[in-house]
Design an enzyme around this catalytic site. Sequence first.
Site, PDB file in Angstrom:
ATOM      1  N   ASP A  69     -10.895  -0.755 -10.335  1.00  0.00           N
ATOM      2  CA  ASP A  69     -10.399  -1.455 -11.526  1.00  0.00           C
ATOM      3  C   ASP A  69      -9.926  -0.454 -12.589  1.00  0.00           C
ATOM      4  O   ASP A  69      -9.230  -0.831 -13.540  1.00  0.00           O
ATOM      5  CB  ASP A  69     -11.533  -2.279 -12.160  1.00  0.00           C
ATOM      6  CG  ASP A  69     -11.385  -3.772 -11.923  1.00  0.00           C
ATOM      7  OD1 ASP A  69     -10.249  -4.227 -11.712  1.00  0.00           O
ATOM      8  OD2 ASP A  69     -12.416  -4.462 -11.958  1.00  0.00           O
TER       9      ASP A  69
ATOM     10  N   GLN B 189     -16.204  -8.713 -11.371  1.00  0.00           N
ATOM     11  CA  GLN B 189     -15.260  -9.547 -12.108  1.00  0.00           C
ATOM     12  C   GLN B 189     -15.785  -9.842 -13.513  1.00  0.00           C
ATOM     13  O   GLN B 189     -16.939 -10.221 -13.692  1.00  0.00           O
ATOM     14  CB  GLN B 189     -15.006 -10.852 -11.325  1.00  0.00           C
ATOM     15  CG  GLN B 189     -13.921 -11.728 -11.912  1.00  0.00           C
ATOM     16  CD  GLN B 189     -12.522 -11.113 -11.840  1.00  0.00           C
ATOM     17  OE1 GLN B 189     -12.230 -10.287 -10.970  1.00  0.00           O
ATOM     18  NE2 GLN B 189     -11.646 -11.496 -12.753  1.00  0.00           N
TER      19      GLN B 189
ATOM     20  N   LYS C 110      -7.776 -12.157  -4.926  1.00  0.00           N
ATOM     21  CA  LYS C 110      -7.970 -10.773  -4.474  1.00  0.00           C
ATOM     22  C   LYS C 110      -8.397 -10.746  -3.004  1.00  0.00           C
ATOM     23  O   LYS C 110      -7.876  -9.955  -2.211  1.00  0.00           O
ATOM     24  CB  LYS C 110      -8.998 -10.071  -5.380  1.00  0.00           C
ATOM     25  CG  LYS C 110      -8.461  -9.847  -6.797  1.00  0.00           C
ATOM     26  CD  LYS C 110      -9.506  -9.430  -7.819  1.00  0.00           C
ATOM     27  CE  LYS C 110      -8.898  -9.426  -9.231  1.00  0.00           C
ATOM     28  NZ  LYS C 110      -9.845  -9.099 -10.304  1.00  0.00           N
TER      29      LYS C 110
HETATM   30  N1  GUN Z   1     -11.126 -10.080 -15.693  1.00  0.00           N
HETATM   31  C1  GUN Z   1      -9.842 -10.238 -16.089  1.00  0.00           C
HETATM   32  N2  GUN Z   1      -9.059  -9.275 -15.548  1.00  0.00           N
HETATM   33  C2  GUN Z   1      -9.872  -8.512 -14.773  1.00  0.00           C
HETATM   34  C3  GUN Z   1      -9.647  -7.386 -13.955  1.00  0.00           C
HETATM   35  O1  GUN Z   1      -8.521  -6.845 -13.827  1.00  0.00           O
HETATM   36  N3  GUN Z   1     -10.742  -6.869 -13.321  1.00  0.00           N
HETATM   37  C4  GUN Z   1     -11.998  -7.421 -13.470  1.00  0.00           C
HETATM   38  N4  GUN Z   1     -13.011  -6.842 -12.819  1.00  0.00           N
HETATM   39  N5  GUN Z   1     -12.228  -8.470 -14.232  1.00  0.00           N
HETATM   40  C5  GUN Z   1     -11.170  -9.019 -14.877  1.00  0.00           C
END
Ligand code: GUN
Length: 305
Positions: A131, A108, A64
């Site tokens: 998200d 995350q 990211k």
């Molecule tokens: N863990 C697995 N996929 C994601 C996601 O799209 N966003 C976040 N914050 N954590 C994750």
Amino acid sequence: MSYLVAKYSPRSMKIIDGKAVAEEMKNSMKQEVLEYQKSTGRVPHLAAILVGNNPASKAYVGNKVRSCNQVGFKSTLIKLEETVSQDDLMKEIEKLNQDPDVDGFIVQLPLPKHIDEVKVTLAIDYRKDVDGFHPVNFGRMAQGLPCYLPATPYGITILLERYNIETAGKHVVVVGRSNIVGTPISILLSRKSKMGDATVTLTHSKTKNLHRILLDADIIIAAIGIPGFVKEDMVKQGAVVIDVGINRVEDESHQGPSKLVGDVDYEHVKNKCSFITPVPGGVGPMTVMGLMKNTFKSATKEIYP
Ligand code: GUN
């Protein structure tokens, strides 16, 4: 040879190249960021909170941050110890909520066991929830109102659109009902909308006759987190198969390094499909693009003026 077999012979099977679509999107986003910067004097800013040392989470957050650099966003990575208290994590979230320079941020997942994930999700200002996990955004999505769509479902709908895959009237079978993928993609695809109007069956660990249900699917979305779960004999000739799984497995010979595989037995399933996403290089890169698009929408105040 029947018509269907001829039409969907291995030669006409198409691999959905999520990596290439994501690269294209990054290039056009780069231009949009330059224009945004010209008119506002700033660039979109995404922050991420990473708790602990989960190797997969570190890799995802690293991707990211790298994508932010590629498109010209500012990014901030906040790393917290595995042992961080709920209170201290909540304080970091509040700081980001209040920081006028941060357009959007993510925490995350998964989080360590002592942290309450629901409290964390609720603490994020929904206007910065890029998200799309906050119940305000999730509820708005379910009602077809402007919102931040969850990144992976968003990425999947972009891929379907790019490859001109019709969803209207199709039977979509989703395998797995997580809050992040299975549940939201089933809502999105069933809504009255451009990449919607599908008839969706959301299946899970208590589903009976999964095999039979899958055989009826025009589009399968596998998001269950079990390597190679969807097998050749579960897939109808000519189906579209979208593999959301990212599972790290040992090399069978135990000689080489571990490798990434999806929730679909790709080698055997691919010859039956009209379209299939590979792992890696299918849905994964598009998840990041969903997040980037949401962050840009936050900067431009497109969703919440
Ligand atoms: N863990 C697995 N996929 C994601 C996601 O799209 N966003 C976040 N914050 N954590 C994750």
